[in-house]
Design a protein around this motif. Structure first.
Motif, PDB file in Angstrom:
ATOM      1  N   ALA A   1     -65.462  -5.063 -10.923  1.00 25.76           N
ATOM      2  CA  ALA A   1     -66.120  -4.664 -12.177  1.00 25.76           C
ATOM      3  C   ALA A   1     -65.174  -4.953 -13.343  1.00 25.76           C
ATOM      4  O   ALA A   1     -65.592  -5.414 -14.414  1.00 25.76           O
ATOM      5  CB  ALA A   1     -66.464  -3.182 -12.136  1.00 25.76           C
ATOM      6  N   TYR A   2     -63.883  -4.733 -13.116  1.00 26.66           N
ATOM      7  CA  TYR A   2     -62.898  -4.972 -14.176  1.00 26.66           C
ATOM      8  C   TYR A   2     -62.843  -6.465 -14.539  1.00 26.66           C
ATOM      9  O   TYR A   2     -62.946  -6.828 -15.714  1.00 26.66           O
ATOM     10  CB  TYR A   2     -61.523  -4.470 -13.725  1.00 26.66           C
ATOM     11  CG  TYR A   2     -60.420  -4.841 -14.675  1.00 26.66           C
ATOM     12  CD1 TYR A   2     -60.310  -4.223 -15.921  1.00 26.66           C
ATOM     13  CD2 TYR A   2     -59.504  -5.850 -14.361  1.00 26.66           C
ATOM     14  CE1 TYR A   2     -59.324  -4.583 -16.820  1.00 26.66           C
ATOM     15  CE2 TYR A   2     -58.511  -6.213 -15.249  1.00 26.66           C
ATOM     16  CZ  TYR A   2     -58.420  -5.575 -16.473  1.00 26.66           C
ATOM     17  OH  TYR A   2     -57.450  -5.936 -17.372  1.00 26.66           O
ATOM     18  N   VAL A   3     -62.694  -7.332 -13.533  1.00 26.67           N
ATOM     19  CA  VAL A   3     -62.592  -8.772 -13.864  1.00 26.67           C
ATOM     20  C   VAL A   3     -63.888  -9.267 -14.503  1.00 26.67           C
ATOM     21  O   VAL A   3     -63.855 -10.065 -15.443  1.00 26.67           O
ATOM     22  CB  VAL A   3     -62.164  -9.654 -12.653  1.00 26.67           C
ATOM     23  CG1 VAL A   3     -60.775  -9.291 -12.187  1.00 26.67           C
ATOM     24  CG2 VAL A   3     -63.160  -9.589 -11.501  1.00 26.67           C
TER      25      VAL A   3
ATOM     26  N   ASN B   1     -55.619   1.046 -13.904  1.00 28.24           N
ATOM     27  CA  ASN B   1     -55.299   1.693 -15.187  1.00 28.24           C
ATOM     28  C   ASN B   1     -56.541   1.977 -16.020  1.00 28.24           C
ATOM     29  O   ASN B   1     -56.561   2.889 -16.832  1.00 28.24           O
ATOM     30  CB  ASN B   1     -54.351   0.814 -16.015  1.00 28.24           C
ATOM     31  CG  ASN B   1     -52.991   0.714 -15.363  1.00 28.24           C
ATOM     32  OD1 ASN B   1     -52.648   1.529 -14.493  1.00 28.24           O
ATOM     33  ND2 ASN B   1     -52.203  -0.294 -15.745  1.00 28.24           N
ATOM     34  N   GLN B   2     -57.549   1.128 -15.851  1.00 27.71           N
ATOM     35  CA  GLN B   2     -58.796   1.333 -16.598  1.00 27.71           C
ATOM     36  C   GLN B   2     -59.765   2.234 -15.843  1.00 27.71           C
ATOM     37  O   GLN B   2     -60.896   2.425 -16.280  1.00 27.71           O
ATOM     38  CB  GLN B   2     -59.501  -0.012 -16.829  1.00 27.71           C
ATOM     39  CG  GLN B   2     -58.725  -0.992 -17.675  1.00 27.71           C
ATOM     40  CD  GLN B   2     -58.544  -0.500 -19.097  1.00 27.71           C
ATOM     41  OE1 GLN B   2     -59.487  -0.015 -19.709  1.00 27.71           O
ATOM     42  NE2 GLN B   2     -57.326  -0.569 -19.610  1.00 27.71           N
TER      43      GLN B   2
ATOM     44  N   VAL C   1     -56.583 -12.264 -15.866  1.00 25.00           N
ATOM     45  CA  VAL C   1     -57.515 -11.537 -16.740  1.00 25.00           C
ATOM     46  C   VAL C   1     -57.071 -10.092 -17.012  1.00 25.00           C
ATOM     47  O   VAL C   1     -57.886  -9.247 -17.331  1.00 25.00           O
ATOM     48  CB  VAL C   1     -58.950 -11.537 -16.153  1.00 25.00           C
ATOM     49  CG1 VAL C   1     -59.559 -12.913 -16.224  1.00 25.00           C
ATOM     50  CG2 VAL C   1     -58.943 -11.017 -14.718  1.00 25.00           C
ATOM     51  N   ASN C   2     -55.761  -9.848 -16.876  1.00 25.16           N
ATOM     52  CA  ASN C   2     -55.315  -8.460 -17.070  1.00 25.16           C
ATOM     53  C   ASN C   2     -55.150  -8.082 -18.540  1.00 25.16           C
ATOM     54  O   ASN C   2     -54.799  -6.963 -18.859  1.00 25.16           O
ATOM     55  CB  ASN C   2     -54.013  -8.193 -16.314  1.00 25.16           C
ATOM     56  CG  ASN C   2     -52.901  -9.104 -16.760  1.00 25.16           C
ATOM     57  OD1 ASN C   2     -53.159 -10.240 -17.107  1.00 25.16           O
ATOM     58  ND2 ASN C   2     -51.673  -8.624 -16.783  1.00 25.16           N
TER      59      ASN C   2
ATOM     60  N   ILE D   1     -53.685  -7.704 -11.325  1.00 24.23           N
ATOM     61  CA  ILE D   1     -55.075  -7.423 -11.701  1.00 24.23           C
ATOM     62  C   ILE D   1     -55.511  -6.091 -11.082  1.00 24.23           C
ATOM     63  O   ILE D   1     -56.186  -5.281 -11.729  1.00 24.23           O
ATOM     64  CB  ILE D   1     -56.018  -8.555 -11.208  1.00 24.23           C
ATOM     65  CG1 ILE D   1     -55.505  -9.934 -11.636  1.00 24.23           C
ATOM     66  CG2 ILE D   1     -57.451  -8.311 -11.655  1.00 24.23           C
ATOM     67  CD1 ILE D   1     -55.523 -10.201 -13.092  1.00 24.23           C
ATOM     68  N   GLU D   2     -55.109  -5.883  -9.843  1.00 30.13           N
ATOM     69  CA  GLU D   2     -55.483  -4.636  -9.164  1.00 30.13           C
ATOM     70  C   GLU D   2     -54.960  -3.443  -9.971  1.00 30.13           C
ATOM     71  O   GLU D   2     -55.664  -2.458 -10.190  1.00 30.13           O
ATOM     72  CB  GLU D   2     -54.903  -4.622  -7.749  1.00 30.13           C
ATOM     73  CG  GLU D   2     -55.450  -3.530  -6.868  1.00 30.13           C
ATOM     74  CD  GLU D   2     -54.942  -3.654  -5.423  1.00 30.13           C
ATOM     75  OE1 GLU D   2     -53.709  -3.608  -5.225  1.00 30.13           O
ATOM     76  OE2 GLU D   2     -55.769  -3.807  -4.516  1.00 30.13           O
ATOM     77  N   GLN D   3     -53.723  -3.564 -10.437  1.00 36.04           N
ATOM     78  CA  GLN D   3     -53.136  -2.459 -11.222  1.00 36.04           C
ATOM     79  C   GLN D   3     -53.837  -2.276 -12.562  1.00 36.04           C
ATOM     80  O   GLN D   3     -54.085  -1.157 -12.992  1.00 36.04           O
ATOM     81  CB  GLN D   3     -51.648  -2.721 -11.454  1.00 36.04           C
ATOM     82  CG  GLN D   3     -50.826  -2.440 -10.224  1.00 36.04           C
ATOM     83  CD  GLN D   3     -49.334  -2.584 -10.465  1.00 36.04           C
ATOM     84  OE1 GLN D   3     -48.903  -3.035 -11.531  1.00 36.04           O
ATOM     85  NE2 GLN D   3     -48.542  -2.218  -9.476  1.00 36.04           N
TER      86      GLN D   3
END
Ligand code: MSP
Length: 514
Positions: free
Chosen positions: A70-72, A63-64, A15-16, A57-59
């Motif tokens: 929360a990102y995924v 970056n965001q 999901v990046n 994904i962690e990166q």
């Protein structure tokens, strides 16, 4: 015992970044296969989802400026929305951050440790964050196939390993005994070639000091589970392995894992060995498709040369996009994407062949019979004899994973429909009041031919199929009209037919390219 489900899966997408044409291709392919099975009355379980752990994904989250969870959470709706738009009717959407999935991963790891399949050792080697994959020194020396690798980092650390190597000869034998296990043939040969070299054990953890975003490794608080080991297990966690034995039995083994060619080793080497080590039955088939390329290069998020499936679907219609994906390549081969090609297919196959057939039929029925079918079709005419055989022929193609071949058969019937109009010349019959019955028959024959083609079109172009079926008073495609009643009269005398808007409006020459 109840019938086992036809269980079909897509890969879980990282999901990046938002989904692109490669992801859309796999999901449309699986949707086509699943719709086909449902038509034949098979219970079907179609799984897709997202791969949400790991360095990549962690990166991306970092970056965001966001926390990984929360990102995924913010990315997943984009995938679900695209599948909805593309009419991809999956049965279950799994996320690797789901609690049930995490529980299954922990359970499998604990079981394998208890069985002595896992050991701890120092690891020295190369890691590609892009592929989330370790490469051996030999692979690094030999260089990588196009699109594989990216920037490699040298790593030396203490990790846990899964004993892949002890299963090497067992796996070779399994592949040799089951020609259906890896498809197409060239991928099977590729894996058998790869297995000629000694298989190295698989590093299945990352030290927590370097990666926090992953599933806890059950026996070491200092380690996190390797993202691929976690992700592959989705195929059993989604059907409740170790959580609900009855449900699991009704689904597993998977019948078909559809993947892209770049992740064949994970699915045809790591995955069967993981299952075998757990004492779980193997999936029947791993089917690898090729890549969509642009100007000779693989389309990918990292290359930035991607086309947006949502944008193309908005511009040309979902079905035109699906038709292009399913028709343009022979499954297994790479496909060169170009918007010009898509436009060409739209105009020739969709507007001129299918759209025109509908338009001629519906306009003539409107003009000559006030849009009402006036007779029963005659199934002895060559057109309907050809159409009657179609469902079995399309079935044969799709069971050997040849959607392009199936579409070619459908288009032969569409062409035959247009020829039938040319040969019977309804506009000539219409001039002679004594030939009215003949005219009614011709239009009824056409009606049945179109209805039967439309119902099969549902596998590939569901919106067009439903549009035609609705206009002809057949309920939803694939509902009243199933494999069981295929070839029987579906259109009754007295049925009203709605001509409607053109199925594929003429393309505007001025439309800017997506
Ligand atoms: N997360 C892993 C899969 C885990 S499955 C248990 C992964 N994700 S991915 O998002 O990078 O890729 C998912 C799929 O998309 C792969 O099958 C890959 O082959 C496919 N594609 C990515 N780019 C592609 C093209 N340009 N063309 C066709 N498919 C390609 O790998």
């Amino acid at each position: 015992m109840s019938q086992k489900n036809f269980y079909i899966t897509t890969p879980l997408y990282y999901v990046n970044a938002k989904p692109h044409i490669g992801h859309a291709y796999t999901n449309v392919l699986c949707d086509c296969f699943a719709r086909h099975r449902r038509f034949w009355g098979e219970k079907t379980f179609f799984l897709t989802g997202t791969d949400e752990h790991g360095t990549k994904i962690e990166q991306a989250a970092k970056n965001q400026g966001m926390e990984p969870k929360a990102y995924v959470d913010s990315m997943v709706p984009q995938f679900k929305a695209l599948w909805k738009k593309l009419e991809v009717r999956y049965d279950y959407f799994i996320r690797t951050t789901d609690a049930d999935h995490k529980a299954v991963v922990c359970r499998v790891l604990s079981d394998l440790e208890a069985k002595g399949e896992i050991y701890k050792a120092r690891y020295k080697g190369w890691y590609s964050i892009q592929d989330e994959t370790f490469y051996t020194a030999t692979q690094v020396r030999e260089g990588f196939a196009e699109g594989v690798g990216g920037n490699l980092i040298e790593i030396e650390e203490e990790n846990y390993f899964f004993k892949l190597s002890r299963y090497q000869s067992w796996l070779i034998e399994h592949i040799q005994r089951h020609p259906e296990f890896i498809q197409p043939e060239m991928r099977r040969n590729e894996i058998l070639g790869f297995l000629k070299e000694p298989l190295e054990d698989l590093c299945i953890t990352r030290p927590r000091s370097r990666l926090r975003w992953g599933i806890d490794f059950p026996s070491s608080p200092d380690h996190v589970t390797y993202v691929w080991f976690d992700a592959l297990l989705n195929y059993i966690s989604a059907v409740k392995y170790a959580l609900d034995p009855d449900f699991f039995r009704a689904h597993w083994p998977a019948d078909l894992h559809v993947i892209g060619k770049d992740i064949i080793r994970h699915h045809a080497v790591f995955w069967p060995i993981m299952l075998q080590a757990c004492g779980i039955e193997l999936p029947t088939t791993v089917l690898a498709h090729g890549w969509w390329t642009m100007a000779g290069a693989k389309m990918s998020k990292s290359k930035g040369n991607i086309v947006d499936p949502a944008l193309l679907s908005d511009k040309y219609g979902v079905d035109a996009f699906r038709y292009f994906l399913l028709h343009e390549v022979t499954l297994g081969m790479d496909g060169a994407y170009s918007e010009d090609l898509l436009r060409e297919r739209y105009t020739k196959d969709l507007a001129n062949d299918l759209g025109n057939l509908w338009h001629r039929f519906a306009s003539m029925l409107e003009k000559y019979f006030d849009s009402e079918i006036q007779a029963q079709a005659d199934w002895t005419v060559p057109l309907l004899q050809q159409v009657r055989k179609l469902s079995a022929e399309v079935d044969r193609c799709l069971r050997v994973h040849d959607p392009r071949g199936a579409l070619d058969l459908l288009w032969k019937a569409i062409t035959a429909g247009n020829q039938y109009v040319e040969e019977t010349k309804p506009w000539v019959l219409a001039k002679d009041p004594k030939r009215r019955e003949e005219l009614a028959k011709v239009l009824s024959n056409l009606a049945e031919a179109i209805a039967h083609v439309a119902v099969l079109l549902d596998f590939f172009m569901p919106q067009t199929a439903s549009r035609i079926c609705e206009r002809m008073g057949l309920l939803g495609a694939g509902q009243v009209a199933t494999a069981v009643t295929y070839g029987e009269p579906w259109i009754r005398s007295g049925q009203k037919v709605l001509r409607g808007e053109p199925l594929f409006p003429k393309l505007d020459d001025e439309v800017p390219r997506a």
